[in-house]
Design a protein around this motif. Structure first.
Motif, mmCIF file in Angstrom:
data_model
loop_
_atom_site.group_PDB
_atom_site.id
_atom_site.type_symbol
_atom_site.label_atom_id
_atom_site.label_comp_id
_atom_site.label_asym_id
_atom_site.label_seq_id
_atom_site.Cartn_x
_atom_site.Cartn_y
_atom_site.Cartn_z
ATOM 1 N N LEU A 30 40.608 36.088 33.884
ATOM 2 C CA LEU A 30 41.732 36.636 34.647
ATOM 3 C C LEU A 30 41.938 35.880 35.947
ATOM 4 O O LEU A 30 43.076 35.541 36.315
ATOM 5 N N SER A 31 40.850 35.611 36.670
ATOM 6 C CA SER A 31 40.962 34.861 37.925
ATOM 7 C C SER A 31 41.581 33.499 37.680
ATOM 8 O O SER A 31 42.438 33.035 38.448
ATOM 9 N N ASP A 61 38.219 37.978 54.203
ATOM 10 C CA ASP A 61 37.310 37.115 54.969
ATOM 11 C C ASP A 61 37.517 37.395 56.455
ATOM 12 O O ASP A 61 38.449 36.870 57.075
ATOM 13 N N SER A 62 36.648 38.195 57.024
ATOM 14 C CA SER A 62 36.819 38.597 58.416
ATOM 15 C C SER A 62 36.562 37.466 59.400
ATOM 16 O O SER A 62 36.977 37.529 60.561
ATOM 17 N N GLU A 63 35.889 36.410 58.960
ATOM 18 C CA GLU A 63 35.538 35.313 59.857
ATOM 19 C C GLU A 63 36.586 34.215 59.902
ATOM 20 O O GLU A 63 36.569 33.383 60.809
ATOM 21 N N HIS A 64 37.478 34.187 58.936
ATOM 22 C CA HIS A 64 38.480 33.125 58.875
ATOM 23 C C HIS A 64 39.840 33.698 58.527
ATOM 24 O O HIS A 64 39.938 34.659 57.760
ATOM 25 N N ALA A 65 40.888 33.100 59.068
ATOM 26 C CA ALA A 65 42.254 33.491 58.739
ATOM 27 C C ALA A 65 42.708 32.743 57.491
ATOM 28 O O ALA A 65 42.164 31.690 57.153
ATOM 29 N N PRO A 66 43.708 33.274 56.756
ATOM 30 C CA PRO A 66 44.203 32.557 55.572
ATOM 31 C C PRO A 66 44.623 31.128 55.867
ATOM 32 O O PRO A 66 44.427 30.233 55.034
ATOM 33 N N SER A 67 45.171 30.892 57.051
ATOM 34 C CA SER A 67 45.639 29.546 57.390
ATOM 35 C C SER A 67 44.509 28.530 57.478
ATOM 36 O O SER A 67 44.747 27.323 57.401
ATOM 37 N N ILE A 76 43.795 32.222 47.666
ATOM 38 C CA ILE A 76 43.823 33.297 46.663
ATOM 39 C C ILE A 76 42.493 34.028 46.627
ATOM 40 O O ILE A 76 42.439 35.266 46.617
ATOM 41 N N ARG A 77 41.407 33.281 46.644
ATOM 42 C CA ARG A 77 40.080 33.902 46.543
ATOM 43 C C ARG A 77 39.720 34.671 47.810
ATOM 44 O O ARG A 77 38.896 35.586 47.754
ATOM 45 N N GLY A 78 40.343 34.319 48.917
ATOM 46 C CA GLY A 78 40.131 35.104 50.124
ATOM 47 C C GLY A 78 40.664 36.522 50.001
ATOM 48 O O GLY A 78 40.218 37.431 50.696
ATOM 49 N N TYR A 79 41.627 36.697 49.080
ATOM 50 C CA TYR A 79 42.165 38.034 48.815
ATOM 51 C C TYR A 79 41.477 38.726 47.635
ATOM 52 O O TYR A 79 41.357 39.950 47.620
ATOM 53 N N ALA A 81 38.368 37.818 45.925
ATOM 54 C CA ALA A 81 36.932 37.655 45.652
ATOM 55 C C ALA A 81 36.270 39.014 45.464
ATOM 56 O O ALA A 81 36.495 39.950 46.235
ATOM 57 N N GLY A 82 35.466 39.122 44.418
ATOM 58 C CA GLY A 82 34.750 40.366 44.160
ATOM 59 C C GLY A 82 35.536 41.417 43.416
ATOM 60 O O GLY A 82 35.024 42.516 43.161
ATOM 61 N N TRP A 83 36.767 41.105 43.029
ATOM 62 C CA TRP A 83 37.573 42.092 42.325
ATOM 63 C C TRP A 83 37.033 42.344 40.924
ATOM 64 O O TRP A 83 36.474 41.464 40.276
ATOM 65 N N SER A 84 37.247 43.557 40.434
ATOM 66 C CA SER A 84 36.836 43.934 39.090
ATOM 67 C C SER A 84 37.921 43.561 38.079
ATOM 68 O O SER A 84 39.055 43.213 38.451
ATOM 69 N N VAL A 85 37.585 43.673 36.795
ATOM 70 C CA VAL A 85 38.566 43.391 35.744
ATOM 71 C C VAL A 85 39.810 44.271 35.875
ATOM 72 O O VAL A 85 40.933 43.753 35.831
ATOM 73 N N PRO A 86 39.686 45.600 36.039
ATOM 74 C CA PRO A 86 40.910 46.409 36.174
ATOM 75 C C PRO A 86 41.781 46.006 37.358
ATOM 76 O O PRO A 86 43.013 46.014 37.263
#
Length: 342
Positions: A30-31, A61-67, A76-79, A81-86
């Protein structure tokens, strides 16, 4: 990290023949499909707008901004990461329905969504979760039949209504604690543990049966390890009949809808829903006389629920007698159920 779009990202380097291909729905596949669709469709600047403003995703990612991310894939992975299949399936569905993804990326997304939906569970969103009534039966009317919007016009004070969408990852006790905090306007300095205890006690008020209380308390012991597990929701309305059985008999009308309430409901995901019933003799007897018609109605409703995608498990009230052996049996059941749903 490279933003190039490799072919067949979820099956490997070489393209399989149709007879060899086996579509696997996982966080990896899915990713990959989501990332390739977003990377191949949008510029870096447009991608940041789509994720943050159009899809309203939360940056993790609290330490870095998307930019500051090195590549579109990292954004994309900054949003996600760690997501489940559903959760990933829900995002893939939104991409296919709401975002102008390049057409040649829609096929892989839709194939994964379709394969996931074939895997079972209840199709359709959870709406109007009415539960834990501790008084007279609520009176419910259809406020908008087109949109299936309901309104409780009497006895609303005796039941709870969770009207928020159930997230793809299911309905956890942690989420219910936050909902209860907002509903009751509990100050922020009151701990989640205390709020959870208040909610637990409110749930207990809806349980008159000692066997139901035994099962409920055993499951509640699992919250000691984490609130972030599916909530065991008591006395959930499944159907609604404005008349009770006595009134139906007096009117000589059709039989009331079977099983208007489920004893307990667990939402492991928005699709994987488990019903738990605790059977006293009223489920299979009239007084002290066995009732084949009552039993037939019960198993008929079980079949209907299973065909709709629910899983149904039953306990005999006599099993839940509060002894150490009884409690250990219930704990073992929930342990096995959790492993099965993982």
């Amino acid at each position: 990290m490279s933003d190039s779009v490799p072919p067949w990202p979820w099956w490997g380097a070489s393209e399989p023949t149709p007879s060899q291909a086996r579509l696997v729905v996982s966080t990896r596949t899915l990713s990959a499909a989501i990332e390739e669709a977003l990377i191949g469709t949008f510029t870096r600047a447009a991608l940041e707008v789509v994720l943050a403003e159009e899809l309203r995703l939360t940056w993790n990612d609290s330490e870095h901004a998307p930019s500051s991310a090195e590549s579109k894939r990292d954004v994309i992975r900054g949003y996600t990461a760690g997501w489940s299949v559903p959760e990933l399936v829900a995002l893939a569905s939104r991409l296919a329905a709401e975002v102008a993804v390049a057409p040649h990326f829609l096929g892989p997304l839709r194939e994964l969504i379709s394969e996931y939906e074939r895997g079972g569970g209840v199709v359709g969103p959870t709406k109007n979760l009415i539960f834990a009534a501790n008084g007279p039966k609520p009176e419910i009317v259809l406020r908008d039949a087109v949109n299936n919007d309901i309104e409780i016009v009497a006895n609303a004070d005796y039941c709870l209504v969770y009207a928020e969408p159930v997230p793809p990852e299911g309905l956890s006790f942690a989420r219910l604690i936050q909902w209860w905090r907002e509903r009751e306007a509990v100050p922020r300095d009151v701990s989640d543990r205390e709020v959870g205890l208040r909610l637990h006690n409110r749930f207990l008020e809806s349980l008159d049966s000692p066997p139901e209380r035994v099962l409920f308390e055993v499951y509640a012991g699992r919250y000691k390890a984490s609130f972030d597990i599916p909530a065991l929701i008591p006395q959930v309305y499944l159907h609604y009949d404005p008349y009770d059985q006595r009134m139906r008999r007096a009117l000589k009308g059709p039989a009331p809808l079977a099983r208007q309430r489920m004893d307990f409901l667990l939402l492991f995901t928005d699709r994987r829903r488990v019903v738990i019933e605790v059977d006293g003799k009223q489920h299979y007897a009239d007084g002290t006389t066995a009732s084949p018609s009552r039993y037939a109605a019960m198993v008929s409703e079980d079949r209907r629920l299973r065909l709709a995608g629910y899983e149904v498990y039953r306990f005999g009230g006599n099993e839940l007698n509060g002894t150490p052996a009884s409690k250990a049996m219930v704990e073992d059941f929930f342990e096995q159920l959790t492993e099965r749903m993982a």
